[in-house]
Design a protein around this motif. Sequence first.
Motif, mmCIF file in Angstrom:
data_model
loop_
_atom_site.group_PDB
_atom_site.id
_atom_site.type_symbol
_atom_site.label_atom_id
_atom_site.label_comp_id
_atom_site.label_asym_id
_atom_site.label_seq_id
_atom_site.Cartn_x
_atom_site.Cartn_y
_atom_site.Cartn_z
ATOM 1 N N ARG A 9 -80.938 -6.491 33.330
ATOM 2 C CA ARG A 9 -79.839 -5.706 32.779
ATOM 3 C C ARG A 9 -79.153 -4.919 33.906
ATOM 4 O O ARG A 9 -77.937 -4.872 34.006
ATOM 5 C CB ARG A 9 -80.348 -4.775 31.681
ATOM 6 N N SER A 10 -79.969 -4.333 34.773
ATOM 7 C CA SER A 10 -79.434 -3.581 35.909
ATOM 8 C C SER A 10 -78.626 -4.494 36.826
ATOM 9 O O SER A 10 -77.537 -4.134 37.274
ATOM 10 C CB SER A 10 -80.585 -2.933 36.689
ATOM 11 N N GLU A 11 -79.145 -5.680 37.108
ATOM 12 C CA GLU A 11 -78.417 -6.628 37.955
ATOM 13 C C GLU A 11 -77.109 -7.029 37.299
ATOM 14 O O GLU A 11 -76.068 -7.095 37.962
ATOM 15 C CB GLU A 11 -79.262 -7.875 38.234
ATOM 16 N N ALA A 12 -77.126 -7.265 36.003
ATOM 17 C CA ALA A 12 -75.906 -7.647 35.288
ATOM 18 C C ALA A 12 -74.858 -6.534 35.367
ATOM 19 O O ALA A 12 -73.667 -6.799 35.552
ATOM 20 C CB ALA A 12 -76.223 -7.975 33.833
ATOM 21 N N ILE A 13 -75.303 -5.299 35.259
ATOM 22 C CA ILE A 13 -74.386 -4.159 35.363
ATOM 23 C C ILE A 13 -73.773 -4.110 36.758
ATOM 24 O O ILE A 13 -72.570 -3.929 36.910
ATOM 25 C CB ILE A 13 -75.107 -2.843 35.025
ATOM 26 N N HIS A 14 -74.599 -4.305 37.781
ATOM 27 C CA HIS A 14 -74.098 -4.286 39.157
ATOM 28 C C HIS A 14 -73.109 -5.426 39.409
ATOM 29 O O HIS A 14 -72.102 -5.247 40.094
ATOM 30 C CB HIS A 14 -75.240 -4.330 40.160
ATOM 31 N N ARG A 15 -73.386 -6.590 38.856
ATOM 32 C CA ARG A 15 -72.462 -7.730 39.021
ATOM 33 C C ARG A 15 -71.121 -7.407 38.361
ATOM 34 O O ARG A 15 -70.065 -7.757 38.896
ATOM 35 C CB ARG A 15 -73.053 -9.002 38.419
ATOM 36 N N GLU A 16 -71.162 -6.740 37.228
ATOM 37 C CA GLU A 16 -69.932 -6.350 36.544
ATOM 38 C C GLU A 16 -69.165 -5.296 37.357
ATOM 39 O O GLU A 16 -67.942 -5.331 37.448
ATOM 40 C CB GLU A 16 -70.244 -5.826 35.141
ATOM 41 N N GLU A 17 -69.903 -4.388 37.976
ATOM 42 C CA GLU A 17 -69.269 -3.388 38.840
ATOM 43 C C GLU A 17 -68.535 -4.063 39.992
ATOM 44 O O GLU A 17 -67.406 -3.682 40.332
ATOM 45 C CB GLU A 17 -70.319 -2.417 39.396
ATOM 46 N N ILE A 18 -69.174 -5.055 40.594
ATOM 47 C CA ILE A 18 -68.546 -5.791 41.699
ATOM 48 C C ILE A 18 -67.250 -6.440 41.224
ATOM 49 O O ILE A 18 -66.219 -6.361 41.902
ATOM 50 C CB ILE A 18 -69.511 -6.827 42.307
ATOM 51 N N LYS A 19 -67.286 -7.072 40.055
ATOM 52 C CA LYS A 19 -66.076 -7.706 39.520
ATOM 53 C C LYS A 19 -64.950 -6.688 39.351
ATOM 54 O O LYS A 19 -63.798 -6.959 39.692
ATOM 55 C CB LYS A 19 -66.371 -8.374 38.173
ATOM 56 N N CYS A 20 -65.290 -5.519 38.825
ATOM 57 C CA CYS A 20 -64.271 -4.472 38.629
ATOM 58 C C CYS A 20 -63.677 -4.015 39.956
ATOM 59 O O CYS A 20 -62.451 -3.916 40.096
ATOM 60 C CB CYS A 20 -64.879 -3.272 37.891
ATOM 61 N N PHE A 21 -64.538 -3.750 40.934
ATOM 62 C CA PHE A 21 -64.044 -3.325 42.247
ATOM 63 C C PHE A 21 -63.205 -4.417 42.904
ATOM 64 O O PHE A 21 -62.191 -4.138 43.547
ATOM 65 C CB PHE A 21 -65.195 -2.917 43.171
ATOM 66 N N MET A 22 -63.610 -5.664 42.735
ATOM 67 C CA MET A 22 -62.871 -6.767 43.354
ATOM 68 C C MET A 22 -61.503 -6.958 42.693
ATOM 69 O O MET A 22 -60.563 -7.408 43.350
ATOM 70 C CB MET A 22 -63.692 -8.057 43.330
ATOM 71 N N ARG A 23 -61.373 -6.614 41.429
ATOM 72 C CA ARG A 23 -60.051 -6.641 40.790
ATOM 73 C C ARG A 23 -59.134 -5.601 41.438
ATOM 74 O O ARG A 23 -57.952 -5.846 41.645
ATOM 75 C CB ARG A 23 -60.171 -6.417 39.277
ATOM 76 N N VAL A 24 -59.694 -4.455 41.768
ATOM 77 C CA VAL A 24 -58.926 -3.416 42.462
ATOM 78 C C VAL A 24 -58.486 -3.938 43.828
ATOM 79 O O VAL A 24 -57.330 -3.762 44.228
ATOM 80 C CB VAL A 24 -59.760 -2.116 42.603
ATOM 81 N N VAL A 25 -59.412 -4.599 44.538
ATOM 82 C CA VAL A 25 -59.096 -5.179 45.850
ATOM 83 C C VAL A 25 -57.991 -6.226 45.701
ATOM 84 O O VAL A 25 -57.013 -6.221 46.455
ATOM 85 C CB VAL A 25 -60.358 -5.799 46.502
ATOM 86 N N ALA A 26 -58.132 -7.118 44.726
ATOM 87 C CA ALA A 26 -57.158 -8.199 44.528
ATOM 88 C C ALA A 26 -55.764 -7.664 44.225
ATOM 89 O O ALA A 26 -54.762 -8.293 44.587
ATOM 90 C CB ALA A 26 -57.623 -9.117 43.401
#
Length: 103
Positions: A9-26
């Motif tokens: 669950r923790s890993e899934a949350i972190h993966r989702e955080e990465i996706k959110c930050f990468m949308r900001v980058v994109a």
Amino acid sequence: EAAMPPEKRSEAIHREEIKCFMRVVARGLADYNTYYNLAIVHARLTEYEKSVAMLERSADLNSAKSVITRLDIDNDRDFDKIRGDLVWAERFSEQAARFRNTR
């Protein structure tokens, strides 16, 4: 349906955080803090190469503002594991040293 184990669950949350930050980058809206937080999330996932790369990018963007200081990084517990890693500790320290201590 069985509940997801806490570590997954923790890993899934972190993966989702990465996706959110990468949308900001994109979208071209990333700043030093975006990359600093990406460095933290990758460190939590023990993805040290990515963590160091994100910290390097954060340092590049931070240099003009001197917002994040070396003291901040040295006291950030999210980086404890990478600081103790035999392979990545030195590269992490090199990037951490790039942040000016303005305090």
